[in-house]
Design a protein around this motif. Structure first.
Motif, short mmCIF file in Angstrom:
data_model
loop_
_atom_site.label_atom_id
_atom_site.label_comp_id
_atom_site.label_asym_id
_atom_site.label_seq_id
_atom_site.Cartn_x
_atom_site.Cartn_y
_atom_site.Cartn_z
N CYS A 31 37.05 41.41 42.25
CA CYS A 31 37.65 41.49 40.91
C CYS A 31 37.50 40.14 40.22
O CYS A 31 38.48 39.43 40.00
CB CYS A 31 39.11 41.90 41.03
N VAL A 52 42.40 47.21 45.02
CA VAL A 52 41.34 46.22 44.89
C VAL A 52 41.11 45.66 46.29
O VAL A 52 42.05 45.15 46.94
CB VAL A 52 41.69 45.09 43.91
N LEU A 54 39.16 42.94 48.40
CA LEU A 54 38.44 41.68 48.25
C LEU A 54 37.56 41.44 49.48
O LEU A 54 38.02 41.55 50.62
CB LEU A 54 39.41 40.52 48.08
N ILE A 62 38.06 36.49 42.28
CA ILE A 62 39.47 36.89 42.14
C ILE A 62 40.02 36.67 40.74
O ILE A 62 41.21 36.89 40.50
CB ILE A 62 40.34 36.12 43.16
N LEU A 65 42.38 39.37 38.98
CA LEU A 65 43.51 39.98 39.69
C LEU A 65 44.78 40.01 38.87
O LEU A 65 45.56 40.97 38.93
CB LEU A 65 43.75 39.24 41.01
N ASN A 66 45.02 38.96 38.10
CA ASN A 66 46.27 38.90 37.34
C ASN A 66 46.31 39.86 36.16
O ASN A 66 47.36 40.03 35.54
CB ASN A 66 46.52 37.47 36.85
N LEU A 68 45.40 43.09 36.52
CA LEU A 68 45.49 44.44 37.07
C LEU A 68 46.85 45.08 36.78
O LEU A 68 47.86 44.38 36.68
CB LEU A 68 45.30 44.40 38.59
N ILE A 74 46.42 45.07 46.13
CA ILE A 74 45.36 44.09 46.38
C ILE A 74 45.34 43.76 47.86
O ILE A 74 46.36 43.36 48.44
CB ILE A 74 45.58 42.81 45.55
N PRO A 102 47.11 34.34 42.19
CA PRO A 102 47.21 35.81 42.26
C PRO A 102 48.02 36.28 43.46
O PRO A 102 48.10 35.60 44.49
CB PRO A 102 45.75 36.26 42.40
#
Length: 203
Positions: A31, A52, A54, A62, A65-66, A68, A74, A102
């Motif tokens: 992401c 998600v 990783l 990353i 991520l914030n 989402l 995650i 994140p």
């Protein structure tokens, strides 16, 4: 299974939306950016993004991520938490501003299975690029993160990198898969296991 590829900043990262057609559930593999393009595709396909996943914790994988939704889980390998916590040590090096650290909701380990509908995704721990690097295997397809690229491998000169370890990961855990396995890497073009066994001069 439907796979959609989004090439996004900061470093031409491949982000993969993988959809189980029966359940209309999906995962996003890596992401680097979560933007209108991805949201529009999710809405068009009428799917529910559940996870998600990783492949590793490097800063360029990353960055989205914030952004989402809160109900998206995650998941990452715990060995890469140091990279998550130090993300703001690296973003300025590529001219990007700091971000809020994140969240990671849970950790997976080697051989874990993530399930969406009828699709099972196997976690294959492949350390060497980072200590928490993983590949994700489903339906004769390997999402390899930065472990292996087309005719190349991930860099090993950053903290936690180990050249001998990444070669061992590739030889023992990737090259033992069927030759027709499709490889979708974290950057660049796709390949196959058979092609890499014949043409990857680094391994």
């Amino acid at each position: 299974m439907i796979t959609k590829i989004f090439v996004k900043p900061p470093l031409e990262n491949n982000n993969y939306l993988v959809v189980d057609e029966a359940s209309r559930e999906a995962v996003l593999i890596d992401c680097s950016c979560f933007d209108k393009d991805i949201l529009t595709e999710i809405e068009k396909l009428q799917i529910k993004l559940r996870f998600v996943l990783l492949t590793h914790g490097h800063f360029d994988h990353i960055g989205g991520l914030n952004n989402l939704p809160k109900n998206v889980e995650i998941v990452m390998h715990e060995a890469d938490m140091e990279w998550i916590n130090s993300v703001n040590d690296y973003l300025p090096m590529i001219g990007l501003p700091s971000i809020e650290i994140p969240r990671i909701d849970r950790f997976y380990a080697d051989n874990d299975i993530i399930t969406i509908g009828n699709t099972s995704i196997k976690v294959i721990h492949t350390p060497g690029h980072t200590q928490g690097g993983v590949c994700l295997y489903t339906n004769n397809t390997l999402f390899s993160g930065d472990t292996i690229f087309r005719e190349s491998i991930g860099r090993c000169d950053l903290p936690g990198g180990d050249f001998n370890q990444i070669v061992e990961s590739i030889e023992r855990k990737i090259f033992t898969l069927p030759d027709d396995t499709i490889i979708y890497p974290g950057h660049g073009k796709s390949s196959t296991v058979g092609w890499e066994k014949q043409n990857n001069q680094i391994v």
